[in-house]
Design a protein around this motif. Structure first.
Motif, PDB file in Angstrom:
ATOM      1  N   TRP A 117      -0.701   6.219  -6.076  1.00  0.00           N
ATOM      2  CA  TRP A 117      -2.313   5.562  -5.931  1.00  0.00           C
ATOM      3  C   TRP A 117      -3.740   6.002  -4.699  1.00  0.00           C
ATOM      4  CZ3 TRP A 117      -3.804   1.192  -9.285  1.00  0.00           C
ATOM      5  CH2 TRP A 117      -2.565   0.690 -10.345  1.00  0.00           C
ATOM      6  N   LYS A 118      -5.039   6.290  -4.439  1.00  0.00           N
ATOM      7  CA  LYS A 118      -5.446   6.597  -3.478  1.00  0.00           C
ATOM      8  C   LYS A 118      -6.365   5.457  -3.433  1.00  0.00           C
ATOM      9  CE  LYS A 118      -4.781  10.942  -3.856  1.00  0.00           C
ATOM     10  NZ  LYS A 118      -3.319  11.031  -4.362  1.00  0.00           N
ATOM     11  N   PRO A 119      -7.291   4.557  -2.002  1.00  0.00           N
ATOM     12  CA  PRO A 119      -7.543   4.081  -1.994  1.00  0.00           C
ATOM     13  C   PRO A 119      -9.443   4.424  -2.380  1.00  0.00           C
ATOM     14  CG  PRO A 119      -6.505   4.278   0.099  1.00  0.00           C
ATOM     15  CD  PRO A 119      -6.009   5.259  -0.945  1.00  0.00           C
ATOM     16  N   ASP A 120      -9.849   4.350  -2.725  1.00  0.00           N
ATOM     17  CA  ASP A 120     -10.899   4.213  -3.296  1.00  0.00           C
ATOM     18  C   ASP A 120     -11.864   3.812  -2.376  1.00  0.00           C
ATOM     19  OD1 ASP A 120     -11.747   2.007  -4.260  1.00  0.00           O
ATOM     20  OD2 ASP A 120     -12.125   2.262  -6.138  1.00  0.00           O
ATOM     21  N   ARG A 180      -9.635  -7.643   4.514  1.00  0.00           N
ATOM     22  CA  ARG A 180      -9.743  -7.440   3.280  1.00  0.00           C
ATOM     23  C   ARG A 180      -8.699  -7.486   2.168  1.00  0.00           C
ATOM     24  NH1 ARG A 180     -15.309  -7.880   3.499  1.00  0.00           N
ATOM     25  NH2 ARG A 180     -15.322  -6.161   1.947  1.00  0.00           N
ATOM     26  N   TYR A 181      -8.969  -6.996   0.465  1.00  0.00           N
ATOM     27  CA  TYR A 181      -8.326  -6.438   0.136  1.00  0.00           C
ATOM     28  C   TYR A 181      -8.993  -5.175  -0.334  1.00  0.00           C
ATOM     29  CZ  TYR A 181      -6.607 -11.008  -1.595  1.00  0.00           C
ATOM     30  OH  TYR A 181      -5.825 -12.124  -1.174  1.00  0.00           O
ATOM     31  N   VAL A 182      -8.174  -4.132  -0.369  1.00  0.00           N
ATOM     32  CA  VAL A 182      -8.536  -3.016  -0.378  1.00  0.00           C
ATOM     33  C   VAL A 182      -8.225  -2.323  -2.153  1.00  0.00           C
ATOM     34  CG1 VAL A 182      -8.839  -2.170   1.992  1.00  0.00           C
ATOM     35  CG2 VAL A 182      -6.486  -1.705   0.461  1.00  0.00           C
ATOM     36  N   ARG A 183      -9.483  -1.791  -2.262  1.00  0.00           N
ATOM     37  CA  ARG A 183      -9.139  -1.501  -4.028  1.00  0.00           C
ATOM     38  C   ARG A 183      -7.928  -0.164  -3.801  1.00  0.00           C
ATOM     39  NH1 ARG A 183     -13.792  -2.081  -8.078  1.00  0.00           N
ATOM     40  NH2 ARG A 183     -14.289   0.103  -6.639  1.00  0.00           N
ATOM     41  N   MET A 184      -7.032   0.147  -4.840  1.00  0.00           N
ATOM     42  CA  MET A 184      -6.917   1.430  -4.920  1.00  0.00           C
ATOM     43  C   MET A 184      -6.981   2.112  -7.057  1.00  0.00           C
ATOM     44  SD  MET A 184      -3.536   0.754  -2.593  1.00  0.00           S
ATOM     45  CE  MET A 184      -2.873   2.715  -2.329  1.00  0.00           C
ATOM     46  N   ARG A 185      -6.907   3.228  -6.589  1.00  0.00           N
ATOM     47  CA  ARG A 185      -6.663   3.744  -8.062  1.00  0.00           C
ATOM     48  C   ARG A 185      -6.217   4.768  -8.753  1.00  0.00           C
ATOM     49  NH1 ARG A 185     -12.265   2.691 -11.182  1.00  0.00           N
ATOM     50  NH2 ARG A 185     -12.858   1.527  -9.961  1.00  0.00           N
ATOM     51  N   GLN A 233       0.800  -1.900  -0.099  1.00  0.00           N
ATOM     52  CA  GLN A 233      -0.466   0.362   0.022  1.00  0.00           C
ATOM     53  C   GLN A 233       1.531   0.793  -0.267  1.00  0.00           C
ATOM     54  OE1 GLN A 233      -3.390   0.144   2.332  1.00  0.00           O
ATOM     55  NE2 GLN A 233      -2.956  -2.569   2.838  1.00  0.00           N
ATOM     56  N   ALA A 234       2.055   1.781   0.425  1.00  0.00           N
ATOM     57  CA  ALA A 234       3.182   2.416   0.546  1.00  0.00           C
ATOM     58  C   ALA A 234       3.644   2.934  -0.524  1.00  0.00           C
ATOM     59  CB  ALA A 234       4.003   2.321   2.339  1.00  0.00           C
ATOM     60  N   PHE A 235       3.781   1.380  -1.194  1.00  0.00           N
ATOM     61  CA  PHE A 235       4.591   1.270  -2.387  1.00  0.00           C
ATOM     62  C   PHE A 235       3.645   2.511  -3.619  1.00  0.00           C
ATOM     63  CE2 PHE A 235       4.625  -0.130  -6.625  1.00  0.00           C
ATOM     64  CZ  PHE A 235       6.110  -0.360  -7.005  1.00  0.00           C
ATOM     65  N   TYR A 236       2.470   1.670  -3.655  1.00  0.00           N
ATOM     66  CA  TYR A 236       1.604   2.137  -4.956  1.00  0.00           C
ATOM     67  C   TYR A 236       0.856   3.770  -3.911  1.00  0.00           C
ATOM     68  CZ  TYR A 236       0.800  -2.565  -5.967  1.00  0.00           C
ATOM     69  OH  TYR A 236       1.068  -3.517  -6.840  1.00  0.00           O
TER      70      TYR A 236
END
Length: 173
Positions: free
Chosen positions: A148-151, A162-167, A140-143
């Motif tokens: 990238w930001k969580p949506d 959970r899996y979290v989606r980032m955009r 998450q830190a890499f993205y």
């Protein structure tokens, strides 16, 4: 990293890709405190091998390898969104990036990520999406470092997590 190249993956790379994926997931699942029984699933390598083989055979998907002196040290897969509710005309999905844990922090993931951004530009897609395990703080830190930001979307993941989606908004050409 000196002597590193990014190239399309072929069947000759399949076993090495599975090994990279297995080592990387073991490292981040252990760091995220996933129960050992789930980390060491005996059928996991075979399922990963079948999944990577299908991905490499699919015309609409792309698998790239990072090679250092002819050794696969990283892998990335990308293509159209996996979820049917996502607009494939505007979104490209980064399915996964994996780097051998002993090579983390050497720019390999960054080079693979740059290839994904180039894919978005080349296909004129406005947005990228990726899912990361919520306990994989390193990913998450890499993205986040790459914009990238969580949506807000998430789905069930391993170990009652959970899996979290980032955009990512694709940079202009």
């Amino acid at each position: 990293m000196v002597n590193m190249s990014i190239q399309s993956a072929g069947s000759v790379h399949l076993d090495a890709i599975v090994d990279v994926h297995t080592q990387a997931r073991t490292a981040y699942y252990r760091a995220g405190r996933l129960p050992q029984a789930e980390v060491d699933d005996p059928g996991g390598p075979m399922r990963r091998r079948e999944g990577w083989a299908r991905c490499m055979e699919a015309d609409e998907k792309t698998v790239l390898c990072a090679l250092h002196e002819e050794t696969v040290v990283g892998v990335m897969a990308m293509g159209p969104p996996l979820r049917p509710e996502t607009d494939a005309a505007t979104v490209g999905e980064l399915y996964q990036i994996h780097v051998l844990p002993g090579h983390w922090g050497r720019g390999i993931g960054g080079r693979l990520h740059a290839a994904f951004v180039q894919f978005l530009r080349a296909t004129q897609l406005r947005t990228g999406q990726v899912e990361a395990w919520e306990q994989n703080h390193r990913a998450q830190a890499f993205y986040a470092r790459h914009g990238w930001k969580p949506d807000g979307y998430s789905r069930p993941g391993p170990g009652h997590s959970r899996y979290v989606r980032m955009r990512l908004r694709a940079p202009a050409v």
